[in-house]
Design an enzyme around this catalytic site. Structure first.
Site, PDB file in Angstrom:
ATOM      1  N   LYS A 112       0.533  -1.765   0.344  1.00 28.19           N
ATOM      2  CA  LYS A 112       0.085  -0.335  -0.244  1.00 28.19           C
ATOM      3  C   LYS A 112       0.943   1.358  -0.536  1.00 28.19           C
ATOM      4  O   LYS A 112       2.069   1.036   0.491  1.00 28.19           O
ATOM      5  CB  LYS A 112      -1.375   0.442   1.321  1.00 28.19           C
TER       6      LYS A 112
HETATM    7  P1  NAD Z   1     -13.292   7.373  -2.520  1.00 26.98           P
HETATM    8  O1  NAD Z   1     -11.870   8.392  -2.125  1.00 26.98           O
HETATM    9  O2  NAD Z   1     -13.582   7.541  -4.108  1.00 26.98           O
HETATM   10  O3  NAD Z   1     -14.724   7.371  -1.877  1.00 26.98           O
HETATM   11  C1  NAD Z   1     -14.148   8.004  -0.163  1.00 26.98           C
HETATM   12  C2  NAD Z   1     -15.877   8.388   0.044  1.00 26.98           C
HETATM   13  O4  NAD Z   1     -15.724   8.692   1.390  1.00 26.98           O
HETATM   14  C3  NAD Z   1     -15.977   9.806  -0.743  1.00 26.98           C
HETATM   15  O5  NAD Z   1     -17.726   9.612  -1.002  1.00 26.98           O
HETATM   16  C4  NAD Z   1     -16.112  10.558   0.858  1.00 26.98           C
HETATM   17  O6  NAD Z   1     -16.754  11.563   0.443  1.00 26.98           O
HETATM   18  C5  NAD Z   1     -16.542   9.655   1.459  1.00 26.98           C
HETATM   19  N1  NAD Z   1     -15.704   9.815   2.936  1.00 26.98           N
HETATM   20  C6  NAD Z   1     -14.869  10.002   3.559  1.00 26.98           C
HETATM   21  N2  NAD Z   1     -14.659  10.424   4.610  1.00 26.98           N
HETATM   22  C7  NAD Z   1     -15.641   9.799   5.341  1.00 26.98           C
HETATM   23  C8  NAD Z   1     -16.363  10.315   6.922  1.00 26.98           C
HETATM   24  N3  NAD Z   1     -15.652  10.833   7.765  1.00 26.98           N
HETATM   25  N4  NAD Z   1     -17.673   9.748   6.883  1.00 26.98           N
HETATM   26  C9  NAD Z   1     -18.626   9.500   5.795  1.00 26.98           C
HETATM   27  N5  NAD Z   1     -18.220   9.280   4.365  1.00 26.98           N
HETATM   28  C10 NAD Z   1     -16.742   9.801   4.322  1.00 26.98           C
HETATM   29  O7  NAD Z   1     -12.305   6.205  -1.773  1.00 26.98           O
HETATM   30  P2  NAD Z   1     -13.080   4.676  -2.657  1.00 26.98           P
HETATM   31  O8  NAD Z   1     -11.649   3.841  -3.171  1.00 26.98           O
HETATM   32  O9  NAD Z   1     -13.885   5.008  -2.782  1.00 26.98           O
HETATM   33  O10 NAD Z   1     -12.643   3.976  -1.395  1.00 26.98           O
HETATM   34  C11 NAD Z   1     -13.771   3.694  -0.179  1.00 26.98           C
HETATM   35  C12 NAD Z   1     -12.636   2.636   0.751  1.00 26.98           C
HETATM   36  O11 NAD Z   1     -12.638   1.089   0.056  1.00 26.98           O
HETATM   37  C13 NAD Z   1     -11.672   2.374   1.302  1.00 26.98           C
HETATM   38  O12 NAD Z   1     -11.950   2.218   2.751  1.00 26.98           O
HETATM   39  C14 NAD Z   1     -10.616   1.979  -0.001  1.00 26.98           C
HETATM   40  O13 NAD Z   1      -9.690   1.523   1.076  1.00 26.98           O
HETATM   41  C15 NAD Z   1     -11.322   1.151   0.113  1.00 26.98           C
HETATM   42  N6  NAD Z   1     -11.301  -0.130  -1.002  1.00 26.98           N
HETATM   43  C16 NAD Z   1     -11.463   0.952  -2.216  1.00 26.98           C
HETATM   44  C17 NAD Z   1     -10.916  -0.447  -2.937  1.00 26.98           C
HETATM   45  C18 NAD Z   1     -10.711   0.853  -5.118  1.00 26.98           C
HETATM   46  O14 NAD Z   1     -11.067   0.089  -5.509  1.00 26.98           O
HETATM   47  N7  NAD Z   1     -11.392   1.572  -4.764  1.00 26.98           N
HETATM   48  C19 NAD Z   1     -10.920  -1.311  -3.680  1.00 26.98           C
HETATM   49  C20 NAD Z   1     -11.061  -2.078  -2.063  1.00 26.98           C
HETATM   50  C21 NAD Z   1     -11.305  -1.130  -1.248  1.00 26.98           C
END
Ligand code: NAD
Length: 425
Positions: A112
């Site tokens: 990561k």
């Molecule tokens: P992103 O940046 O696209 O979206 C994150 C979302 O969370 C946004 O809507 C943001 O406004 C919201 N957020 C941030 N702080 C917040 C809070 N305090 N309360 C509520 N909502 C809040 O990120 P993402 O890629 O969608 O990732 C989200 C999660 O999924 C993370 O834990 C990431 O590690 C995990 N993840 C992502 C992927 C991927 O392919 N993008 C894959 C596996 C896991």
């Protein structure tokens, strides 16, 4: 004292990852030294680097890249841009990547990366300069056969394109396989952008079917986070006929007991300030805390770590939690939810759709042969359901919850592979 109390409300995700590991590894008959080896990151890079801002100032940023384990293959893991990310968060995320890749049987280890910054407060030019400099700083660690980054919170396909271009410029020829989650016009895969959300819904659907719920229109779903994972999960669930009654992001949440029109919500965020839900007119505002405690059937935390804790787990009313985010539930919350009989589909299974299609993208890039979206989605489903079946089998074998079963499955694979490879020299 529980983790929450110790940390005076700041819960360290790495302590959570280690606590989960310790719980699972107890069931495995691996040599003590191997258990210790799997518990620690293999290598870590810390970088401090300057970026020229639009006003001419030079600002110093801090970044990280952690390789947790590379026994099964090159390490794989996203890059996070967030204002308060620290090395322990990156260590936790890298460790979860090791287990996730092993669980779904990908030939990858776990890694990561992160940069401490608020990507939404930077101009496009600043974001590009920061990304290119960070890519250059971590080029010691990344390579198409050694460590392959991808998007995570705060990063996206454009940022992957800049990393791919920076690396390629240094090497002297184009290296699409250096990152995944790229735009399709430079070697990205069909279906990658929505893959994590799609995987969340595949796992949710599978869990509900196994519990005897076959009519999606009767299932009320609440989703925290409306970024890459949450918004695609909402759209795919909505299209399958599930009633998505609440969604939220950092600006707050919105609720409609009859089900939100997700296409309308997406149309709103496509043009709203910073693409946030704030001000969405066709639903009632709720807080993120209220969303987690909402009267619903399925809760999908798709935003951040440590959202369901010892403090609020008792208030959860959903009977199924599907973890789109990494580490959204603390071990204390797990204990409470397990006692309440809430089924949890753990992060390393529920959000593995992203890395699975990243693997497909990497393979397609290396072969310069590209699949259509139906092929990607068919293979994604096959990989996730195979892993799901295996976790259920291990759960019954050891008499444990789904998270522990998923971790046992993954740790066993990496531990046994370590023994097969032998200890060098
Ligand atoms: P992103 O940046 O696209 O979206 C994150 C979302 O969370 C946004 O809507 C943001 O406004 C919201 N957020 C941030 N702080 C917040 C809070 N305090 N309360 C509520 N909502 C809040 O990120 P993402 O890629 O969608 O990732 C989200 C999660 O999924 C993370 O834990 C990431 O590690 C995990 N993840 C992502 C992927 C991927 O392919 N993008 C894959 C596996 C896991």
């Amino acid at each position: 004292m529980g983790l929450e109390a110790q940390a005076t409300r700041h819960i360290n995700p790495y302590e959570v990852a280690l606590a989960q590991y310790d719980r699972a590894v107890e069931y495995l008959k691996l040599p003590r030294g191997i258990k210790e080896f799997l518990r620690v990151p293999k290598r870590e890079l810390h970088v401090n680097f300057p970026v020229r801002m639009d006003n001419g100032d030079i600002r110093i940023f801090t970044g990280y890249r952690v390789h947790h384990n590379t026994v099964l293959g090159p390490s794989k893991g996203g890059i996070r841009y967030a204002p308060r990310v620290d090395i322990d968060e990156v260590r936790a995320l890298a460790m979860w990547m090791t287990w996730k890749c092993a669980l779904v049987n990908l030939p990858f280890g776990g890694a990561k990366g992160a940069v401490v910054c608020d990507p939404y407060a930077l101009s496009n030019g600043e974001l590009e300069r920061l990304t290119r400099r960070y890519a250059s700083e971590i080029s010691l660690f990344i390579s198409p056969h050694g460590d392959i980054p991808a998007p995570d919170m705060g990063t996206n396909a454009q940022i992957m394109a800049w990393i791919m271009d920076t690396y390629s410029m240094t090497i002297g020829y184009s290296v699409p396989a250096i990152v995944t989650g790229k735009p399709i016009n430079i070697g990205g895969s069909q279906g990658r952008t929505e893959a994590t959300g799609r995987g969340v819904v595949i796992c949710m659907d599978e869990a509900l079917h196994r519990m005897g719920h076959s009519d999606p229109s009767k299932i009320r779903v609440a989703i925290q986070g409306f970024g890459n994972v949450g918004s695609h999960a909402a759209k795919i669930a909505h299209d399958l006929g599930y009633k998505v009654i609440a969604v939220s992001d950092v600006s707050g949440g919105y609720f409609n007991g009859d089900g939100l029109d997700i296409d309308d919500v997406l149309a709103y965020t496509a043009t709203s300030e910073h693409h946030l839900l704030k001000g969405y007119p066709h639903a009632d505002p709720i807080s993120n805390a209220e969303l987690l405690a909402l009267d619903c059937d399925v809760l999908a935390p798709c935003a951040l770590e440590n959202q369901i804790t010892g403090d609020n787990a008792d208030q959860v009313k959903a009977f199924l939690i599907v973890e789109g985010a990494n580490g959204p539930t603390t071990p204390e919350a797990d204990d409470i939810l397990n006692r309440k009989g809430v089924e949890i589909i753990p992060d390393i299974l529920a959000n593995a759709g992203g890395v699975t299609v990243s693997y497909f993208e990497w393979v397609q890039g290396l072969q310069s042969f590209f699949w259509d979206v139906d092929e990607v989605n068919r293979q994604l489903r096959r990989v996730l359901i195979r892993a799901y079946d295996e976790v259920v089998r291990v759960r019954h074998q050891y008499g444990v919850d789904m998270r522990t079963a998923a971790q046992i499955t993954a740790i066993k694979r990496v531990g046994e592979a370590t023994l097969t490879r032998g200890i060098y020299p």
